[in-house]
Design a protein around this motif. Structure first.
Motif, short mmCIF file in Angstrom:
data_model
loop_
_atom_site.label_atom_id
_atom_site.label_comp_id
_atom_site.label_asym_id
_atom_site.label_seq_id
_atom_site.Cartn_x
_atom_site.Cartn_y
_atom_site.Cartn_z
N GLU A 80 -16.82 -0.62 -5.47
CA GLU A 80 -17.05 0.27 -4.71
C GLU A 80 -17.49 -0.22 -2.84
OE1 GLU A 80 -20.74 3.16 -5.22
OE2 GLU A 80 -19.56 2.92 -7.51
N ASN A 81 -18.12 -2.07 -3.41
CA ASN A 81 -18.29 -2.04 -1.58
C ASN A 81 -17.23 -3.48 -0.75
OD1 ASN A 81 -20.84 -1.43 -1.19
ND2 ASN A 81 -21.53 -2.06 -3.23
N TYR A 82 -16.05 -3.92 -2.25
CA TYR A 82 -15.53 -4.71 -1.82
C TYR A 82 -13.81 -4.58 -2.21
CZ TYR A 82 -18.71 -7.94 -1.07
OH TYR A 82 -19.73 -8.54 -0.42
N ASP A 83 -12.46 -4.71 -1.27
CA ASP A 83 -11.88 -4.53 -1.99
C ASP A 83 -10.95 -5.91 -2.70
OD1 ASP A 83 -10.62 -2.07 -1.17
OD2 ASP A 83 -11.16 -2.41 0.49
N VAL A 84 -9.88 -6.04 -3.07
CA VAL A 84 -9.28 -7.16 -3.45
C VAL A 84 -7.65 -7.24 -2.34
CG1 VAL A 84 -7.96 -8.02 -6.12
CG2 VAL A 84 -9.99 -7.29 -5.14
N LEU A 85 -7.37 -7.32 -1.80
CA LEU A 85 -5.76 -7.88 -1.61
C LEU A 85 -5.35 -9.14 -2.03
CD1 LEU A 85 -7.35 -6.87 2.41
CD2 LEU A 85 -6.51 -5.56 0.20
N GLY A 86 -4.05 -8.78 -2.54
CA GLY A 86 -2.81 -10.01 -3.20
C GLY A 86 -2.49 -10.73 -1.47
N ILE A 87 -2.24 -12.51 -1.17
CA ILE A 87 -2.44 -12.74 -0.58
C ILE A 87 -1.03 -13.45 -0.04
CG2 ILE A 87 -4.77 -11.99 1.08
CD1 ILE A 87 -5.73 -15.59 0.47
N GLN A 88 -0.86 -14.32 -1.74
CA GLN A 88 -0.19 -14.93 -1.97
C GLN A 88 0.66 -15.07 -3.70
OE1 GLN A 88 -0.68 -19.35 -1.12
NE2 GLN A 88 1.50 -19.58 -1.15
N VAL A 89 1.66 -14.88 -3.86
CA VAL A 89 2.34 -14.92 -5.16
C VAL A 89 3.21 -15.94 -5.30
CG1 VAL A 89 3.82 -13.71 -7.27
CG2 VAL A 89 1.82 -12.72 -5.52
N ASN A 90 3.43 -16.96 -5.80
CA ASN A 90 4.10 -17.83 -6.09
C ASN A 90 5.01 -18.23 -7.21
OD1 ASN A 90 5.72 -20.49 -5.65
ND2 ASN A 90 4.00 -21.66 -5.22
N GLY A 91 5.59 -17.95 -7.72
CA GLY A 91 5.90 -17.76 -9.21
C GLY A 91 7.32 -19.24 -9.41
N SER A 92 7.52 -19.66 -10.33
CA SER A 92 8.52 -20.64 -10.99
C SER A 92 9.56 -20.12 -12.31
CB SER A 92 8.42 -21.59 -11.31
OG SER A 92 7.59 -22.90 -10.32
N HIS A 93 10.64 -19.48 -12.23
CA HIS A 93 11.51 -19.03 -13.27
C HIS A 93 11.83 -19.24 -13.93
CE1 HIS A 93 9.88 -15.18 -11.42
NE2 HIS A 93 11.19 -15.21 -10.13
N THR A 94 11.35 -20.27 -15.62
CA THR A 94 11.93 -21.18 -16.12
C THR A 94 12.90 -20.94 -17.28
OG1 THR A 94 10.57 -20.71 -17.85
CG2 THR A 94 9.89 -22.63 -16.31
N GLU A 126 8.99 -14.39 -28.73
CA GLU A 126 8.72 -15.22 -29.00
C GLU A 126 8.44 -16.36 -29.21
OE1 GLU A 126 11.96 -14.30 -28.53
OE2 GLU A 126 11.97 -13.50 -30.00
N GLY A 127 7.16 -16.66 -27.63
CA GLY A 127 6.24 -17.15 -27.02
C GLY A 127 7.15 -18.43 -26.12
N ARG A 128 8.11 -18.57 -25.61
CA ARG A 128 9.08 -19.05 -24.51
C ARG A 128 8.37 -18.69 -23.54
NH1 ARG A 128 14.42 -17.52 -25.30
NH2 ARG A 128 14.32 -16.29 -23.02
N LEU A 129 7.87 -19.76 -22.37
CA LEU A 129 7.48 -19.92 -20.84
C LEU A 129 8.65 -18.92 -20.35
CD1 LEU A 129 5.51 -20.07 -19.16
CD2 LEU A 129 6.73 -22.00 -17.98
N ILE A 130 9.03 -17.74 -19.81
CA ILE A 130 10.08 -17.15 -19.02
C ILE A 130 9.36 -17.47 -17.45
CG2 ILE A 130 11.12 -14.96 -17.90
CD1 ILE A 130 11.42 -15.74 -20.98
N SER A 131 7.98 -18.09 -16.91
CA SER A 131 7.63 -17.46 -15.81
C SER A 131 6.81 -17.92 -16.05
CB SER A 131 7.51 -16.58 -14.62
OG SER A 131 8.97 -16.01 -14.04
N THR A 132 6.29 -19.21 -14.89
CA THR A 132 4.54 -19.45 -14.55
C THR A 132 4.37 -19.09 -13.01
OG1 THR A 132 2.27 -20.93 -14.28
CG2 THR A 132 4.79 -22.05 -14.36
N VAL A 133 3.23 -18.09 -12.87
CA VAL A 133 2.85 -17.35 -11.25
C VAL A 133 1.97 -17.98 -10.78
CG1 VAL A 133 3.42 -15.28 -10.32
CG2 VAL A 133 4.37 -15.29 -12.03
N ARG A 134 1.30 -18.10 -10.02
CA ARG A 134 -0.22 -18.30 -8.83
C ARG A 134 -0.33 -17.12 -8.39
NH1 ARG A 134 -3.22 -23.55 -8.89
NH2 ARG A 134 -2.46 -23.42 -11.05
N VAL A 135 -1.37 -16.36 -8.53
CA VAL A 135 -1.66 -15.03 -7.30
C VAL A 135 -2.71 -15.60 -6.29
CG1 VAL A 135 -2.30 -13.45 -6.90
CG2 VAL A 135 -0.43 -14.09 -8.96
N THR A 136 -2.91 -15.31 -5.30
CA THR A 136 -4.61 -15.69 -4.49
C THR A 136 -4.56 -14.40 -4.40
OG1 THR A 136 -3.78 -18.05 -4.22
CG2 THR A 136 -5.66 -16.54 -3.43
#
Length: 146
Positions: A80-94, A126-136
């Motif tokens: 009600e008092n704060y907004d969430v804004l995505g400011i950075q997305v960085n991903g590595s597709h494996t 099967e649990g194989r990693l497709i991507s790992t992503v960092r979000v700020t």
């Protein structure tokens, strides 16, 4: 129900109902679990989130990760008092994904007052990693100029 009334105790069916009219629904993302500092979801592969050759689109994969991390931050703040804004997305597709579903787990690394940093791992059935992503995500007081 709208997104402004979400909190950590909001039932999954209501979260999924509230998120289906925008990009999350268009990509076929379903939220499967929420908890303090964690959000899980899946995304069924379809022509809406794949490249023309049938491989999961990297941009759709990043949108999947950012959606989970954004929802996680929304569940952690006084919305009600704060907004969430995505400011950075960085991903590595494996690796790539051609069929089935993508599964992701978003875990918060830094639950600060002004920023949240998330790690999101996307895997195949099967649990194989497709991507790992960092979000700020930036946490800002509503009505502040941003």
């Amino acid at each position: 129900m709208d997104l402004n009334s979400l909190n950590i105790d909001t039932p999954l069916d209501l979260i999924n109902q509230a998120t289906q009219t925008g990009l999350i629904g268009s990509l076929g993302i379903e939220i499967t679990k929420t908890g303090t500092g964690t959000v899980e979801g899946c995304m069924q592969l379809s022509e809406k989130n794949c490249r023309p050759d049938g491989i999961l689109h990297g941009g759709a994969n990043l949108a999947f990760a950012e959606s989970l991390a954004g929802l996680g931050s929304m569940l952690m703040v006084d919305f009600e008092n704060y907004d969430v804004l995505g400011i950075q997305v960085n991903g590595s597709h494996t690796s790539s994904l051609r069929k089935g579903k993508a599964y992701a787990v978003a875990n918060i690394l830094h639950p600060g007052n002004q920023t949240h940093i998330w790690n999101v791992d996307v895997r195949n059935e099967e649990g194989r990693l497709i991507s790992t992503v960092r979000v700020t995500n930036m946490i800002v007081k509503r009505n502040d100029k941003y």
